[in-house]
Write an enzyme that holds these catalytic residues in place. Structure first.
Site, PDB file in Angstrom:
ATOM      1  N   GLY A 199       0.767  -1.244   0.000  1.00  0.00           N
ATOM      2  CA  GLY A 199       0.000   0.000   0.000  1.00  0.00           C
ATOM      3  C   GLY A 199       0.795   1.289   0.000  1.00  0.00           C
ATOM      4  O   GLY A 199       0.298   2.328  -0.413  1.00  0.00           O
TER       5      GLY A 199
ATOM      6  N   ASP B  43       1.182   3.189   4.622  1.00  0.00           N
ATOM      7  CA  ASP B  43       0.048   3.957   4.095  1.00  0.00           C
ATOM      8  C   ASP B  43      -0.924   4.367   5.201  1.00  0.00           C
ATOM      9  O   ASP B  43      -1.184   5.548   5.384  1.00  0.00           O
ATOM     10  CB  ASP B  43      -0.660   3.190   2.963  1.00  0.00           C
ATOM     11  CG  ASP B  43      -1.041   1.763   3.340  1.00  0.00           C
ATOM     12  OD1 ASP B  43      -0.751   1.327   4.477  1.00  0.00           O
ATOM     13  OD2 ASP B  43      -1.621   1.059   2.499  1.00  0.00           O
TER      14      ASP B  43
ATOM     15  N   ASP C 147      -3.988   2.006  11.369  1.00  0.00           N
ATOM     16  CA  ASP C 147      -5.379   1.706  11.714  1.00  0.00           C
ATOM     17  C   ASP C 147      -5.416   1.002  13.068  1.00  0.00           C
ATOM     18  O   ASP C 147      -5.427   1.655  14.104  1.00  0.00           O
ATOM     19  CB  ASP C 147      -5.996   0.878  10.590  1.00  0.00           C
ATOM     20  CG  ASP C 147      -7.491   0.652  10.750  1.00  0.00           C
ATOM     21  OD1 ASP C 147      -8.111   1.314  11.591  1.00  0.00           O
ATOM     22  OD2 ASP C 147      -8.050  -0.196  10.027  1.00  0.00           O
ATOM     23  N   SER C 148      -5.385  -0.337  13.080  1.00  0.00           N
ATOM     24  CA  SER C 148      -5.326  -1.023  14.377  1.00  0.00           C
ATOM     25  C   SER C 148      -3.967  -0.785  15.037  1.00  0.00           C
ATOM     26  O   SER C 148      -3.831  -0.885  16.252  1.00  0.00           O
ATOM     27  CB  SER C 148      -5.546  -2.529  14.208  1.00  0.00           C
ATOM     28  OG  SER C 148      -4.396  -3.140  13.666  1.00  0.00           O
ATOM     29  N   GLY C 149      -2.958  -0.511  14.206  1.00  0.00           N
ATOM     30  CA  GLY C 149      -1.601  -0.315  14.709  1.00  0.00           C
ATOM     31  C   GLY C 149      -0.759  -1.577  14.661  1.00  0.00           C
ATOM     32  O   GLY C 149       0.442  -1.533  14.905  1.00  0.00           O
TER      33      GLY C 149
ATOM     34  N   THR D  37       0.264  -3.500  12.173  1.00  0.00           N
ATOM     35  CA  THR D  37       1.292  -3.546  11.136  1.00  0.00           C
ATOM     36  C   THR D  37       2.495  -2.689  11.539  1.00  0.00           C
ATOM     37  O   THR D  37       3.648  -3.131  11.463  1.00  0.00           O
ATOM     38  CB  THR D  37       0.718  -3.043   9.792  1.00  0.00           C
ATOM     39  OG1 THR D  37      -0.415  -3.839   9.457  1.00  0.00           O
ATOM     40  CG2 THR D  37       1.753  -3.129   8.683  1.00  0.00           C
ATOM     41  N   LEU D  38       2.226  -1.472  11.959  1.00  0.00           N
ATOM     42  CA  LEU D  38       3.320  -0.567  12.308  1.00  0.00           C
ATOM     43  C   LEU D  38       4.075  -1.066  13.542  1.00  0.00           C
ATOM     44  O   LEU D  38       5.312  -1.023  13.582  1.00  0.00           O
ATOM     45  CB  LEU D  38       2.782   0.844  12.544  1.00  0.00           C
ATOM     46  CG  LEU D  38       3.846   1.938  12.511  1.00  0.00           C
ATOM     47  CD1 LEU D  38       4.467   2.053  11.127  1.00  0.00           C
ATOM     48  CD2 LEU D  38       3.253   3.276  12.937  1.00  0.00           C
TER      49      LEU D  38
ATOM     50  N   LYS E 283      -5.861   6.704  11.112  1.00  0.00           N
ATOM     51  CA  LYS E 283      -7.234   6.577  11.598  1.00  0.00           C
ATOM     52  C   LYS E 283      -7.138   6.464  13.105  1.00  0.00           C
ATOM     53  O   LYS E 283      -6.337   5.711  13.625  1.00  0.00           O
ATOM     54  CB  LYS E 283      -7.883   5.320  11.012  1.00  0.00           C
ATOM     55  CG  LYS E 283      -8.110   5.386   9.513  1.00  0.00           C
ATOM     56  CD  LYS E 283      -8.790   4.100   9.041  1.00  0.00           C
ATOM     57  CE  LYS E 283      -9.000   4.127   7.547  1.00  0.00           C
ATOM     58  NZ  LYS E 283      -9.546   2.830   7.056  1.00  0.00           N
TER      59      LYS E 283
HETATM   60  P1  IMP Z   1      -3.338  -1.998  10.847  1.00  0.00           P
HETATM   61  O1  IMP Z   1      -2.330  -3.092  10.985  1.00  0.00           O
HETATM   62  O2  IMP Z   1      -4.713  -2.385  11.295  1.00  0.00           O
HETATM   63  O3  IMP Z   1      -2.882  -0.673  11.439  1.00  0.00           O
HETATM   64  O4  IMP Z   1      -3.593  -1.807   9.322  1.00  0.00           O
HETATM   65  C1  IMP Z   1      -2.774  -1.136   8.572  1.00  0.00           C
HETATM   66  C2  IMP Z   1      -2.781  -1.728   7.205  1.00  0.00           C
HETATM   67  O5  IMP Z   1      -4.093  -2.035   6.746  1.00  0.00           O
HETATM   68  C3  IMP Z   1      -2.249  -0.657   6.305  1.00  0.00           C
HETATM   69  O6  IMP Z   1      -0.885  -0.908   6.068  1.00  0.00           O
HETATM   70  C4  IMP Z   1      -3.090  -0.784   5.079  1.00  0.00           C
HETATM   71  O7  IMP Z   1      -2.407  -1.567   4.141  1.00  0.00           O
HETATM   72  C5  IMP Z   1      -4.345  -1.489   5.486  1.00  0.00           C
HETATM   73  N1  IMP Z   1      -5.477  -0.543   5.580  1.00  0.00           N
HETATM   74  C6  IMP Z   1      -6.075  -0.082   6.696  1.00  0.00           C
HETATM   75  N2  IMP Z   1      -7.082   0.748   6.401  1.00  0.00           N
HETATM   76  C7  IMP Z   1      -7.108   0.824   5.060  1.00  0.00           C
HETATM   77  C8  IMP Z   1      -7.930   1.558   4.119  1.00  0.00           C
HETATM   78  O8  IMP Z   1      -8.844   2.321   4.472  1.00  0.00           O
HETATM   79  N3  IMP Z   1      -7.639   1.366   2.822  1.00  0.00           N
HETATM   80  C9  IMP Z   1      -6.648   0.555   2.378  1.00  0.00           C
HETATM   81  N4  IMP Z   1      -5.861  -0.134   3.213  1.00  0.00           N
HETATM   82  C10 IMP Z   1      -6.081   0.000   4.537  1.00  0.00           C
HETATM   83 MG    MG Z   2      -0.252  -1.313   4.239  1.00  0.00          MG
END
Ligand code: IMP
Ligand code: MG
Length: 189
Positions: free
Chosen positions: A54, A113, A116-118, A120-121, A144
């Protein structure tokens, strides 16, 4: 808000429109500012680690903005997947393709990119720290705020993002819309 029809490629799905959330000019102006702030950290031998897929468009623009500040970062990529059903993140993060470079003793800037939940980072930060990075700084395009499952913050973020599923500027839904020059959302109807 600007709308663009997505049916130009002959897609037969119900009429889908794209609503622009962050326009190209807004994104590029913001990236110049962010690049200046990152450059001000004076991280020598900077290694940019872009989380695929992304972030590839964001990373491409950010490294060129960094170049305009006078920096010459090295760049590597890691492909991570957070298992997700439809558009909701469900938990575990997996390395689908690892970095080529050794990050030990390096100043690393992780680029992603969406925060969101955090998960991945947090996973990426922990991984690079565990591999002996000298410093790990993080920069996300979009943050987010409400769905954080892990206590992690980005050092830099371009924009706060509404709680909608966004596409474009590298981001997809079912492999579509990565090519769009703006961040938007799909509106059906
Ligand atoms: P997390 O691990 O929940 O923070 O998700 C982060 C990953 O989910 C990001 O690296 C994105 O690739 C994907 N993601 C989360 N929200 C969106 C969205 O609204 N559109 C596209 N990809 C998203
Ligand atoms: Mg991503």
């Amino acid at each position: 808000m600007t709308q663009a029809n997505t049916a130009a490629d002959g897609d037969t799905s119900p009429a889908q429109k794209l609503e622009v959330i962050f326009a190209p000019e807004e994104i590029s102006a913001r990236l110049e500012v962010l690049a200046g702030e990152i450059a001000a950290l004076r991280l020598d031998g900077l290694l940019v680690v872009a989380i695929l897929k992304g972030s590839f468009v964001f990373a491409a623009d950010l490294i060129r903005a960094l170049h305009r500040t006078g920096l010459s970062p090295e760049v590597d990529f890691i492909t991570l997947s957070s298992y997700r059903k439809s558009t909701t993140s469900s938990g575990q993060v997996e390395i689908l393709r690892d970095l080529d470079l050794d990050v030990s003793r390096r100043n690393v800037l992780i680029v992603d990119d969406v925060l969101d939940s955090g998960r991945t980072l947090a996973f990426a930060k922990d991984l690079l720290a565990a591999r002996g990075a000298r410093s790990v700084t993080t920069c996300v395009l979009l943050e987010k705020r409400t769905r954080r499952a892990v206590n992690v913050a980005a050092d830099f973020r371009a924009f706060e993002c509404p709680e909608v599923f966004v596409v474009g500027y590298g981001m997809d839904v079912a492999h579509r819309f990565r090519e769009l020059p703006f961040v938007g959302r799909v509106v059906t109807g």
